[in-house]
Design a protein around this motif. Structure first.
Motif, PDB file in Angstrom:
ATOM      1  N   GLU A 113     -69.128 -14.756  39.200  1.00  0.00           N
ATOM      2  CA  GLU A 113     -69.571 -15.395  40.434  1.00  0.00           C
ATOM      3  C   GLU A 113     -70.992 -14.914  40.741  1.00  0.00           C
ATOM      4  OE1 GLU A 113     -66.416 -15.537  43.689  1.00  0.00           O
ATOM      5  OE2 GLU A 113     -65.691 -13.907  42.406  1.00  0.00           O
ATOM      6  N   ARG A 145     -73.259 -21.505  45.134  1.00  0.00           N
ATOM      7  CA  ARG A 145     -72.406 -20.535  44.448  1.00  0.00           C
ATOM      8  C   ARG A 145     -72.224 -21.001  43.007  1.00  0.00           C
ATOM      9  NH1 ARG A 145     -66.316 -20.350  43.855  1.00  0.00           N
ATOM     10  NH2 ARG A 145     -65.719 -18.177  43.562  1.00  0.00           N
ATOM     11  N   VAL A 153     -73.424 -11.488  43.063  1.00  0.00           N
ATOM     12  CA  VAL A 153     -73.113 -11.287  44.476  1.00  0.00           C
ATOM     13  C   VAL A 153     -72.278 -10.041  44.695  1.00  0.00           C
ATOM     14  CG1 VAL A 153     -73.278 -13.722  45.045  1.00  0.00           C
ATOM     15  CG2 VAL A 153     -71.102 -12.818  44.255  1.00  0.00           C
ATOM     16  N   ARG A 154     -71.896  -9.372  43.604  1.00  0.00           N
ATOM     17  CA  ARG A 154     -71.130  -8.134  43.694  1.00  0.00           C
ATOM     18  C   ARG A 154     -71.764  -7.092  42.798  1.00  0.00           C
ATOM     19  NH1 ARG A 154     -67.131 -12.062  43.843  1.00  0.00           N
ATOM     20  NH2 ARG A 154     -65.873 -12.063  45.728  1.00  0.00           N
ATOM     21  N   PRO A 155     -71.686  -5.793  43.150  1.00  0.00           N
ATOM     22  CA  PRO A 155     -72.263  -4.728  42.316  1.00  0.00           C
ATOM     23  C   PRO A 155     -71.610  -4.729  40.935  1.00  0.00           C
ATOM     24  CG  PRO A 155     -71.671  -3.877  44.487  1.00  0.00           C
ATOM     25  CD  PRO A 155     -71.109  -5.255  44.401  1.00  0.00           C
TER      26      PRO A 155
END
Length: 233
Positions: free
Chosen positions: A206, A74, A231-233
């Motif tokens: 992130e 991460r 990891v997110r739109p």
């Protein structure tokens, strides 16, 4: 004269061409990662290894960059410059623990054990002007580094400046205290000269971090091509 068994020669060259390149570079050129043997303190590098026992004629026999696995973790961007409403932190600005906390709170991100944490000072905007980029760069303070590694469990730390830390040193008998603290005492590699402006622009704080340093045997550092997958739109 014996014929070349591969058939190489003037006739072959009329229809087949070949290009090859040789490389010669310092291990800390461009975006790179420092191995744990890059700096020592009181005669020892990470894990108490001493040069008399572990330094060979072609580099260290321990802790070399070739020991690194592919880096998959991460990733977290801490945009300190952005949190202060600046394009770039001032010359020689020393990032504090509170600066990091304030930026994380603004981003609504919490650090986790094993993160690869990258600090944006904004210095990369001067990268095409080497003298300006290298002169009096902003960087991390020692207490800020403690917050990342000891308090938050960061596995690897990095920044968009030249040397992660700033100068002059906070410690009278150590000209690079963050390097000796992180590499020799904490076993935390350092990534330097990372381009972070696009991540900051898009507010990607992130991400999945993927990177593989060149496996230079006994090497104290190696070029690194980091990839950030949101990891997110």
């Amino acid at each position: 004269v014996m014929d070349d068994p591969m058939g190489v020669g003037e006739t072959m060259n009329l229809t087949r061409s070949y290009t090859g390149t040789a490389f010669s570079m310092y291990s800390h050129t461009g975006t790179h990662i420092d191995a744990l043997n890059h700096f020592g303190i009181h005669g020892k590098i990470w894990n108490g290894f001493e040069a008399d026992k572990h330094l060979g004629d072609r580099g260290w026999n321990v802790t070399g960059i070739e020991k690194f696995p592919p880096l998959i973790a991460r990733g977290v961007l801490i945009d300190v410059a952005g949190a202060k409403g600046m394009d770039m932190l001032p010359d020689s600005y020393r990032v504090t623990r509170q600066d990091l906390k304030d930026a994380l709170a603004r981003q609504q991100v919490k650090l986790q054990q094993g993160d690869i944490v990258l600090i944006r000072t904004g210095r990369m905007r001067l990268f095409e002007q080497p003298k300006a980029y290298m002169a009096n760069p902003p960087g991390m303070g020692l207490d800020a580094a403690r917050f990342l590694v000891e308090d938050s469990g960061a596995m690897i730390v990095g920044a968009d400046n030249l040397s992660f830390e700033t100068f002059p040193s906070e410690v009278s008998d150590d000209y690079v205290p963050l390097h000796t603290y992180l590499l020799a005492q904490q076993g935390a590699p350092i990534i330097e000269l990372v381009a972070l402006d696009e991540l900051a622009r898009d507010k990607v704080y992130e991400f999945a971090f993927i990177g593989g340093p060149l496996k230079i045997r006994g090497g104290d550092a190696a070029p690194l091509r980091p990839v950030a997958l949101p990891v997110r739109p």
